[in-house]
Design a protein around this motif. Structure first.
Motif, mmCIF file in Angstrom:
data_model
loop_
_atom_site.group_PDB
_atom_site.id
_atom_site.type_symbol
_atom_site.label_atom_id
_atom_site.label_comp_id
_atom_site.label_asym_id
_atom_site.label_seq_id
_atom_site.Cartn_x
_atom_site.Cartn_y
_atom_site.Cartn_z
ATOM 1 N N TYR A 8 -3.974 -37.669 23.267
ATOM 2 C CA TYR A 8 -5.019 -38.543 22.747
ATOM 3 C C TYR A 8 -5.385 -38.144 21.323
ATOM 4 C CZ TYR A 8 -6.142 -40.650 27.309
ATOM 5 O OH TYR A 8 -6.124 -41.349 28.491
ATOM 6 N N GLN A 9 -5.479 -39.139 20.486
ATOM 7 C CA GLN A 9 -5.746 -38.974 19.061
ATOM 8 C C GLN A 9 -7.154 -38.480 18.762
ATOM 9 O OE1 GLN A 9 -5.547 -43.392 18.500
ATOM 10 N NE2 GLN A 9 -7.518 -43.122 17.481
ATOM 11 N N PRO A 12 -3.493 -42.568 14.936
ATOM 12 C CA PRO A 12 -2.061 -42.293 14.764
ATOM 13 C C PRO A 12 -1.684 -42.240 13.284
ATOM 14 C CG PRO A 12 -2.423 -44.004 16.415
ATOM 15 C CD PRO A 12 -3.731 -43.784 15.734
ATOM 16 N N ARG A 13 -0.930 -41.215 12.939
ATOM 17 C CA ARG A 13 -0.508 -40.996 11.557
ATOM 18 C C ARG A 13 0.554 -39.907 11.579
ATOM 19 N NH1 ARG A 13 -5.087 -38.255 12.759
ATOM 20 N NH2 ARG A 13 -5.424 -36.171 11.853
ATOM 21 N N PRO A 14 1.235 -39.658 10.453
ATOM 22 C CA PRO A 14 2.346 -38.698 10.470
ATOM 23 C C PRO A 14 1.997 -37.326 11.043
ATOM 24 C CG PRO A 14 2.426 -39.986 8.467
ATOM 25 C CD PRO A 14 1.160 -40.394 9.179
ATOM 26 N N HIS A 15 0.808 -36.786 10.734
ATOM 27 C CA HIS A 15 0.494 -35.451 11.256
ATOM 28 C C HIS A 15 0.402 -35.467 12.779
ATOM 29 C CE1 HIS A 15 -1.085 -31.506 11.885
ATOM 30 N NE2 HIS A 15 -2.171 -31.993 12.429
ATOM 31 N N LEU A 16 -0.219 -36.473 13.345
ATOM 32 C CA LEU A 16 -0.347 -36.536 14.802
ATOM 33 C C LEU A 16 1.033 -36.681 15.445
ATOM 34 C CD1 LEU A 16 -2.869 -36.387 16.614
ATOM 35 C CD2 LEU A 16 -2.712 -38.853 16.873
ATOM 36 N N CYS A 37 -10.629 -33.841 19.106
ATOM 37 C CA CYS A 37 -11.851 -34.519 18.677
ATOM 38 C C CYS A 37 -12.270 -35.487 19.797
ATOM 39 C CB CYS A 37 -11.614 -35.211 17.335
ATOM 40 S SG CYS A 37 -13.000 -36.105 16.624
ATOM 41 N N MET A 38 -12.415 -36.770 19.514
ATOM 42 C CA MET A 38 -12.757 -37.746 20.546
ATOM 43 C C MET A 38 -11.723 -37.775 21.663
ATOM 44 S SD MET A 38 -11.685 -41.388 18.827
ATOM 45 C CE MET A 38 -11.333 -42.085 20.433
ATOM 46 N N GLY A 39 -10.487 -37.383 21.363
ATOM 47 C CA GLY A 39 -9.438 -37.354 22.370
ATOM 48 C C GLY A 39 -9.653 -36.309 23.432
ATOM 49 N N ALA A 40 -10.412 -35.246 23.119
ATOM 50 C CA ALA A 40 -10.721 -34.244 24.135
ATOM 51 C C ALA A 40 -11.582 -34.860 25.233
ATOM 52 C CB ALA A 40 -11.432 -33.053 23.500
ATOM 53 N N ARG A 41 -12.507 -35.724 24.837
ATOM 54 C CA ARG A 41 -13.336 -36.418 25.821
ATOM 55 C C ARG A 41 -12.471 -37.317 26.704
ATOM 56 N NH1 ARG A 41 -16.292 -41.209 26.421
ATOM 57 N NH2 ARG A 41 -18.280 -40.932 27.508
ATOM 58 N N LEU A 42 -11.534 -38.028 26.094
ATOM 59 C CA LEU A 42 -10.645 -38.899 26.856
ATOM 60 C C LEU A 42 -9.767 -38.083 27.803
ATOM 61 C CD1 LEU A 42 -9.557 -41.393 24.042
ATOM 62 C CD2 LEU A 42 -11.325 -41.719 25.790
ATOM 63 N N SER A 43 -9.363 -36.908 27.364
ATOM 64 C CA SER A 43 -8.556 -36.042 28.215
ATOM 65 C C SER A 43 -9.319 -35.632 29.471
ATOM 66 C CB SER A 43 -8.137 -34.801 27.420
ATOM 67 O OG SER A 43 -7.375 -33.919 28.201
ATOM 68 N N LEU A 44 -10.570 -35.209 29.301
ATOM 69 C CA LEU A 44 -11.378 -34.794 30.451
ATOM 70 C C LEU A 44 -11.673 -35.974 31.364
ATOM 71 C CD1 LEU A 44 -12.856 -32.498 31.850
ATOM 72 C CD2 LEU A 44 -14.804 -32.891 30.343
ATOM 73 N N PHE A 100 -10.284 -28.327 13.592
ATOM 74 C CA PHE A 100 -9.504 -27.201 13.069
ATOM 75 C C PHE A 100 -7.999 -27.318 13.287
ATOM 76 C CE2 PHE A 100 -11.110 -25.787 17.285
ATOM 77 C CZ PHE A 100 -9.922 -25.479 17.931
ATOM 78 N N THR A 101 -7.536 -28.187 14.172
ATOM 79 C CA THR A 101 -6.089 -28.318 14.419
ATOM 80 C C THR A 101 -5.405 -29.298 13.477
ATOM 81 O OG1 THR A 101 -6.366 -30.117 16.019
ATOM 82 C CG2 THR A 101 -6.414 -27.853 16.882
ATOM 83 N N GLN A 102 -6.170 -30.047 12.712
ATOM 84 C CA GLN A 102 -5.599 -31.151 11.950
ATOM 85 C C GLN A 102 -5.258 -30.723 10.524
ATOM 86 O OE1 GLN A 102 -4.949 -34.090 13.789
ATOM 87 N NE2 GLN A 102 -5.535 -32.553 15.322
ATOM 88 N N ALA A 103 -3.977 -30.422 10.306
ATOM 89 C CA ALA A 103 -3.540 -29.829 9.042
ATOM 90 C C ALA A 103 -3.603 -30.782 7.863
ATOM 91 C CB ALA A 103 -2.117 -29.285 9.190
ATOM 92 N N ASP A 104 -3.775 -32.063 8.126
ATOM 93 C CA ASP A 104 -3.877 -33.024 7.020
ATOM 94 C C ASP A 104 -5.321 -33.349 6.671
ATOM 95 O OD1 ASP A 104 -4.414 -34.426 9.350
ATOM 96 O OD2 ASP A 104 -3.284 -36.217 8.760
ATOM 97 N N THR A 105 -6.252 -32.494 7.121
ATOM 98 C CA THR A 105 -7.668 -32.713 6.835
ATOM 99 C C THR A 105 -8.303 -31.462 6.246
ATOM 100 O OG1 THR A 105 -8.675 -31.925 8.902
ATOM 101 C CG2 THR A 105 -7.730 -34.153 8.923
ATOM 102 N N ALA A 106 -9.471 -31.653 5.644
ATOM 103 C CA ALA A 106 -10.214 -30.540 5.050
ATOM 104 C C ALA A 106 -10.766 -29.593 6.101
ATOM 105 C CB ALA A 106 -11.358 -31.090 4.193
#
Length: 251
Positions: A37-38, A43-47, A134-141, A223-229
């Motif tokens: 889950y995003q 969805p984008r190249p890093h994901l 991020c929001m995908g963690a909620r969807l995962s649970l 913290f896992t998203q390498a294409d973000t600040a």
């Protein structure tokens, strides 16, 4: 490292068609499936590169576009490096999309994703693993609690609103969960304050769910998203170790 092949796919749902990314080892043999889950940026190249890395470990990975009701990805033009402080307009556009994906339609969609994987020749028979950011963690649970017989493991990283006072808070499904869980919280995340961390931990413990919830010190939200600040190399590397260990134990 296993060579992989990724392709765009369409998944029929009760409310339309979700565009998605599917990646699997090139040998085409059925592999254990992982639903990813995003985060809010979608969805984008890093994901997709993250999905590729999971597939390289020997899995078939599906990354659905959860905002498909609003159109195919990308819904928002993203820079190569995402810094919300430079582009405050991003969350002005993304906020309404996040708010629109309430638990009920999100879990209808989860059923469609799981059914699609069950029919895929690239996915092995049996339950799947789920991970989200991020929001995908909620969807995962939520998915682990809504489809307990179809989810063997679920993870979430820098998620928020996992144990709120809302009647549809994900932690309220704890008694239904049969999967092993791993959730990593960002230190000082406003969306997942200590009160919610304790509430989630207490609910999972009381329900007898196999789980580990950890706080990554000094790790920012995202913290896992390498294409973000928000990226933090130490937290990201720890996330990969925990996630791949969970998958290895499960499958």
């Amino acid at each position: 490292m296993t060579a992989v092949q990724g392709n765009a796919v369409d998944i029929p749902t009760e409310d339309g068609t979700a565009d998605a990314y599917l990646v699997h080892p090139v040998d085409g043999r059925p592999r254990p499936a992982v639903l990813v889950y995003q985060d809010a940026f979608g969805p984008r190249p890093h994901l997709w590169s993250m999905a590729d890395r999971i597939a390289e470990a020997g899995y078939t990975v599906l990354v659905p576009h959860v905002f498909y009701r609003h159109g195919r990805a990308p819904l928002v033009e993203l820079p190569d490096f995402i810094d919300p402080s430079v582009r405050p307009d991003l969350f002005e556009k993304l906020g309404p999309l996040i708010q629109s994906l309430t638990s009920e339609p999100a879990m209808r969609d989860a059923g469609a994703y799981l059914n699609w994987l069950a029919d895929s020749p690239f996915a092995a028979d049996g339950p799947v693993a789920v991970t989200g950011y991020c929001m995908g963690a909620r969807l995962s649970l939520l998915t682990a609690g809504t489809y307990p017989d179809r989810v063997a493991a679920a993870a979430g990283f820098h998620g928020g609103w996992l144990a709120t006072d809302a009647p549809d808070s994900p932690h309220l499904l704890a008694e239904r969960i049969t999967a092993e869980l791993y959730f990593a919280h960002a230190d000082g995340d406003s969306g997942m304050p200590e009160e919610q961390m304790r509430r989630l931990e207490d609910a999972l413990t009381a329900a007898g769910v196999r789980h580990r919830c950890e706080v990554y010190p000094q790790a920012p939200h995202g913290f896992t998203q390498a294409d973000t600040a928000a990226y933090q190399k130490e937290g990201d590397e720890r996330h990969w170790t925990a996630l791949l260990d969970l998958l290895d134990r499960t499958f």
